[in-house]
Design an enzyme around this catalytic site. Structure first.
Site, PDB file in Angstrom:
ATOM      1  N   ALA A  70      -1.904   8.287  -2.201  1.00 19.52           N
ATOM      2  CA  ALA A  70      -2.235   9.677  -1.929  1.00 19.52           C
ATOM      3  C   ALA A  70      -2.172  10.492  -3.223  1.00 19.52           C
ATOM      4  O   ALA A  70      -1.669  10.038  -4.256  1.00 19.52           O
ATOM      5  CB  ALA A  70      -1.268  10.250  -0.894  1.00 19.52           C
ATOM      6  N   GLY A 109      -1.388   5.140   0.374  1.00 18.99           N
ATOM      7  CA  GLY A 109      -2.629   5.408   1.079  1.00 18.99           C
ATOM      8  C   GLY A 109      -3.733   4.439   0.725  1.00 18.99           C
ATOM      9  O   GLY A 109      -4.627   4.181   1.542  1.00 18.99           O
ATOM     10  N   GLU A 111      -3.153   1.601   2.956  1.00 20.07           N
ATOM     11  CA  GLU A 111      -3.486   2.031   4.316  1.00 20.07           C
ATOM     12  C   GLU A 111      -4.994   2.062   4.524  1.00 20.07           C
ATOM     13  O   GLU A 111      -5.503   1.695   5.591  1.00 20.07           O
ATOM     14  CB  GLU A 111      -2.857   3.396   4.588  1.00 20.07           C
ATOM     15  CG  GLU A 111      -1.340   3.318   4.725  1.00 20.07           C
ATOM     16  CD  GLU A 111      -0.667   4.664   4.806  1.00 20.07           C
ATOM     17  OE1 GLU A 111       0.156   4.852   5.719  1.00 20.07           O
ATOM     18  OE2 GLU A 111      -0.954   5.536   3.957  1.00 20.07           O
ATOM     19  N   GLU A 136       6.349   4.602  -0.251  1.00 17.00           N
ATOM     20  CA  GLU A 136       6.633   5.994   0.068  1.00 17.00           C
ATOM     21  C   GLU A 136       8.117   6.331   0.112  1.00 17.00           C
ATOM     22  O   GLU A 136       8.503   7.474  -0.187  1.00 17.00           O
ATOM     23  CB  GLU A 136       5.981   6.368   1.406  1.00 17.00           C
ATOM     24  CG  GLU A 136       4.475   6.585   1.342  1.00 17.00           C
ATOM     25  CD  GLU A 136       3.673   5.298   1.459  1.00 17.00           C
ATOM     26  OE1 GLU A 136       2.444   5.378   1.562  1.00 17.00           O
ATOM     27  OE2 GLU A 136       4.297   4.204   1.433  1.00 17.00           O
TER      28      GLU A 136
END
Length: 268
Positions: free
Chosen positions: A68, A113, A116, A136
């Site tokens: 992210a 991310g 993901e 994270e």
């Protein structure tokens, strides 16, 4: 057919029934709004085609996507953080729910991310230099774009907890052994291998492939007896409404089946 040039945050290339979405946001493909918007543009193109296969790859050496957009997150309040999370999840879930089979080509780092996004694809092809993880917890966060849900489905509860609680990186060899990736190729060749796989996937029946994905997904949230019943319903449906009649006739006639959209993947 190239719809956007390399150098933009996301470039698109369409070759017959394959849409290739290439992330290109130096230095590490942080999943900020430029890439989120580009993913939606790519999925719009896949809808319009309609695509049989979507390939998600990276133009950057050493990175699929490093996660992210942490710089963005560091400057926002709670409401803006929530809005950014919703936007990222929206793109990831749209890819996961897309009727086309999708393939992630992972060379280099796929973290947070980025992993993901790769896990939202139907299949993952990794180069031998790939490293994957959900770090994270090292930021005081948890995976927020499907990681806590998809990783256990792929590798099992214990392995998923090990990866997420430590925040460690998994190398390509381990990722293949535990089922986090599906194919392993030499470093730097994941994109080419993913496109080769896409061409292979394009020769099969799309209704049958979609039924496979639905039925396998049902195995995770239903008792075995219900899953078997759902499987029976799906095979009946593809026989009656899909391309099974053509596939069976082609087998008897000893010829290649003429499935919709399986005419090849050379450039338009």
């Amino acid at each position: 057919m190239v719809l956007s040039e390399n150098g933009s945050p996301v470039s698109l290339r369409i070759a017959k029934s394959v849409v290739e979405i290439t992330l290109n946001r130096p230095p590490a493909n942080a999943l900020g709004m430029p890439i989120i918007d580009g993913l939606h543009t790519g999925l719009d193109a896949a809808d319009a085609l309609p695509a049989k296969v979507i390939v998600v790859s990276s133009a950057l050496t050493g990175f699929f996507a490093a996660g992210a957009d942490i710089k963005h997150m560091s400057s926002v309040d709670a409401a803006s953080f929530g809005a950014y999370g919703d936007a990222l999840r929206g793109a990831v879930e749209r890819l996961a729910a897309h009727p086309a089979v999708s393939v992630a080509a992972v060379d280099g780092l796929a973290l947070g991310g980025g992993l993901e996004l790769a896990m939202a694809c139907s299949l993952r092809v990794a180069g031998s230099s790939a490293r994957l993880g959900l770090p994270e917890v090292k930021l005081g966060l948890i995976p927020g774009a499907g990681g806590t849900q998809r990783l256990p489905h792929l590798v099992g509860r214990g392995r998923a907890l090990d990866i997420m609680l430590t925040g460690r990186e998994v190398d390509a060899g381990e990722a293949l052994r535990i089922g986090l990736v599906d194919r392993l190729v030499p470093a730097g060749t994941a994109g080419e291998a993913a496109l080769e796989l896409a061409r292979e996937l394009c020769t099969a029946s799309s209704p049958a492939q979609r039924a496979v994905v639905r039925t396998v997904a049902a195995a995770y949230d239903r008792p075995l007896s219900e899953g078997l019943h759902y499987e029976a319903q799906q095979v009946q449906a593809v026989f009656e409404q899909g391309e099974a009649i053509e596939g069976i006739r082609a087998f008897i006639d000893k010829r290649a089946p003429e499935f919709v959209g399986s005419e090849g993947t050379s450039d338009d």
